[in-house]
Design a protein around this motif. Sequence first.
Motif, PDB file in Angstrom:
ATOM      1  N   ASP A   1     -15.247 -52.197 -18.566  1.00 49.82           N
ATOM      2  CA  ASP A   1     -14.598 -51.474 -17.286  1.00 49.82           C
ATOM      3  C   ASP A   1     -13.248 -51.542 -17.473  1.00 49.82           C
ATOM      4  O   ASP A   1     -12.564 -52.488 -17.301  1.00 49.82           O
ATOM      5  CB  ASP A   1     -15.203 -52.023 -16.104  1.00 49.82           C
ATOM      6  CG  ASP A   1     -14.388 -51.409 -14.935  1.00 49.82           C
ATOM      7  OD1 ASP A   1     -14.146 -50.285 -15.002  1.00 49.82           O
ATOM      8  OD2 ASP A   1     -14.113 -51.916 -14.133  1.00 49.82           O
ATOM      9  N   GLY A   2     -12.579 -50.543 -18.355  1.00 46.23           N
ATOM     10  CA  GLY A   2     -11.209 -50.473 -18.656  1.00 46.23           C
ATOM     11  C   GLY A   2     -10.488 -49.751 -17.579  1.00 46.23           C
ATOM     12  O   GLY A   2     -10.468 -48.549 -17.431  1.00 46.23           O
ATOM     13  N   GLY A   3      -9.360 -50.418 -17.041  1.00 49.18           N
ATOM     14  CA  GLY A   3      -8.608 -49.828 -16.196  1.00 49.18           C
ATOM     15  C   GLY A   3      -7.136 -50.037 -16.973  1.00 49.18           C
ATOM     16  O   GLY A   3      -6.837 -50.393 -18.021  1.00 49.18           O
ATOM     17  N   GLY A   4      -6.111 -49.818 -15.920  1.00 50.11           N
ATOM     18  CA  GLY A   4      -4.728 -49.799 -16.206  1.00 50.11           C
ATOM     19  C   GLY A   4      -4.145 -51.240 -16.262  1.00 50.11           C
ATOM     20  O   GLY A   4      -3.331 -51.350 -16.934  1.00 50.11           O
ATOM     21  N   THR A   5      -4.824 -51.939 -15.637  1.00 49.57           N
ATOM     22  CA  THR A   5      -4.168 -53.291 -15.495  1.00 49.57           C
ATOM     23  C   THR A   5      -5.093 -54.497 -15.956  1.00 49.57           C
ATOM     24  O   THR A   5      -4.633 -55.574 -16.597  1.00 49.57           O
ATOM     25  CB  THR A   5      -3.740 -53.765 -14.075  1.00 49.57           C
ATOM     26  OG1 THR A   5      -4.658 -53.915 -13.343  1.00 49.57           O
ATOM     27  CG2 THR A   5      -2.706 -53.060 -13.405  1.00 49.57           C
ATOM     28  N   LYS A   6      -6.207 -54.067 -16.151  1.00 49.29           N
ATOM     29  CA  LYS A   6      -7.392 -55.195 -16.519  1.00 49.29           C
ATOM     30  C   LYS A   6      -8.476 -54.498 -17.017  1.00 49.29           C
ATOM     31  O   LYS A   6      -8.884 -53.364 -16.839  1.00 49.29           O
ATOM     32  CB  LYS A   6      -7.624 -56.419 -15.747  1.00 49.29           C
ATOM     33  CG  LYS A   6      -8.294 -55.815 -14.451  1.00 49.29           C
ATOM     34  CD  LYS A   6      -8.597 -56.936 -13.427  1.00 49.29           C
ATOM     35  CE  LYS A   6      -9.582 -56.413 -12.381  1.00 49.29           C
ATOM     36  NZ  LYS A   6     -10.032 -57.547 -11.328  1.00 49.29           N
TER      37      LYS A   6
ATOM     38  N   SER B   1     -19.073 -63.188 -19.767  1.00 49.26           N
ATOM     39  CA  SER B   1     -18.211 -62.273 -19.077  1.00 49.26           C
ATOM     40  C   SER B   1     -16.919 -62.811 -19.308  1.00 49.26           C
ATOM     41  O   SER B   1     -16.697 -64.000 -19.046  1.00 49.26           O
ATOM     42  CB  SER B   1     -18.668 -62.014 -17.587  1.00 49.26           C
ATOM     43  OG  SER B   1     -19.868 -61.327 -17.534  1.00 49.26           O
ATOM     44  N   PHE B   2     -15.885 -61.745 -19.263  1.00 47.59           N
ATOM     45  CA  PHE B   2     -14.575 -62.141 -19.494  1.00 47.59           C
ATOM     46  C   PHE B   2     -13.711 -60.966 -18.939  1.00 47.59           C
ATOM     47  O   PHE B   2     -14.186 -59.737 -18.970  1.00 47.59           O
ATOM     48  CB  PHE B   2     -14.141 -62.776 -20.724  1.00 47.59           C
ATOM     49  CG  PHE B   2     -14.098 -61.837 -21.792  1.00 47.59           C
ATOM     50  CD1 PHE B   2     -12.814 -61.124 -22.321  1.00 47.59           C
ATOM     51  CD2 PHE B   2     -15.284 -61.433 -22.328  1.00 47.59           C
ATOM     52  CE1 PHE B   2     -13.159 -60.111 -23.252  1.00 47.59           C
ATOM     53  CE2 PHE B   2     -15.440 -60.572 -23.506  1.00 47.59           C
ATOM     54  CZ  PHE B   2     -14.028 -59.967 -23.961  1.00 47.59           C
ATOM     55  N   THR B   3     -12.393 -61.252 -18.899  1.00 54.25           N
ATOM     56  CA  THR B   3     -11.383 -60.195 -18.461  1.00 54.25           C
ATOM     57  C   THR B   3     -10.292 -60.283 -19.503  1.00 54.25           C
ATOM     58  O   THR B   3      -9.796 -61.232 -19.946  1.00 54.25           O
ATOM     59  CB  THR B   3     -10.841 -60.501 -17.049  1.00 54.25           C
ATOM     60  OG1 THR B   3     -12.014 -60.600 -15.986  1.00 54.25           O
ATOM     61  CG2 THR B   3      -9.904 -59.387 -16.572  1.00 54.25           C
ATOM     62  N   SER B   4      -9.760 -59.192 -19.896  1.00 53.93           N
ATOM     63  CA  SER B   4      -8.681 -59.053 -20.644  1.00 53.93           C
ATOM     64  C   SER B   4      -7.609 -57.847 -20.117  1.00 53.93           C
ATOM     65  O   SER B   4      -7.769 -57.713 -19.058  1.00 53.93           O
ATOM     66  CB  SER B   4      -9.146 -58.470 -22.151  1.00 53.93           C
ATOM     67  OG  SER B   4      -7.853 -58.440 -22.992  1.00 53.93           O
ATOM     68  N   GLY B   5      -6.528 -57.622 -20.937  1.00 52.20           N
ATOM     69  CA  GLY B   5      -5.550 -56.676 -20.528  1.00 52.20           C
ATOM     70  C   GLY B   5      -6.183 -55.240 -20.339  1.00 52.20           C
ATOM     71  O   GLY B   5      -7.252 -54.885 -20.823  1.00 52.20           O
TER      72      GLY B   5
END
Length: 306
Positions: A8-13, A28-32
Amino acid sequence: MRFVAGLDGGGTKTAVTIADDQGRVVHSFTSGGMNYNGQDEGSVRHNLQEIVDTIGSVCGGLDYCVQICIGAAGVSNPTVTARLEATIRACGYHGDLLILGDQETALSGAHGRPYGIILIAGTGSICYGKNEFGDVHRSGGYGHLIDDEGSGYSIGRDLISAVVRANDGRAPETVITEMVYRQLNMSTIAEMIGFVYDARTHKKDIAALAPILSEACLLGDQAALGIAHRSADSLFELVIPVAEKLSLQEGALAMAGSVLLKNHFVQTALVDMLQEKYPKLQCITPKQDASVGAVLMALERLNRAI
């Protein structure tokens, strides 16, 4: 063992979910962020490389990840899909790749199936629907320069507008003025205008003011209550063409995004409008996030290929 990944690619994460081919989530993880419309090429490439490397590590090698589905902001810009695919390939992934608008993966996650309606009001705003026959329709989501009414950006802009209107005497004094000044660490109209038109100020900086609306509404501020009602009305307008064109006046509408999930005044006003027009349409919160929705779509594509 084979794996799939949903982004799920957004502008901030970017939220990433990895599952095995039976649908069991393994990591599951979060990136830029990864929005080419608001970020430079270098930072997007760096973030995607980190994501691809992590997927490879979790799966025991990229060859074991047979499907990646990306729900990305900004893919309505026709150059973005090609650039995303080229970058993913350059990062070392050569398996099957599906790139969609983030509203599609959000719909899948929200309902746990590929059909229904989702209304998203975060930094931007969009309504998207798909019926059981596969027909789709979207309303809104064309960016803050020409659209995105009812969004966090729109609310932030309207809060700033309320400050200048009260300062001029075009509108009564409002508690919004002190709240905006406090958040921006400013004390004059000149400073605020400098901030608004500074080239370094982005739409997310304006949208960051949106939580002020709830605080001001709780105090009964008339300007704030007016903004909340107009925002709800704008979001209501987004739903109507989707529900009508797809014959989805009954069933469930998923509400997502910080404006709808965190602002009680906007949410309540919107639900009241929807219940009056569509009494058999239930408003729900998403069952799962968009990265899980992307996993579901990746699994569906994988199973079709078998």
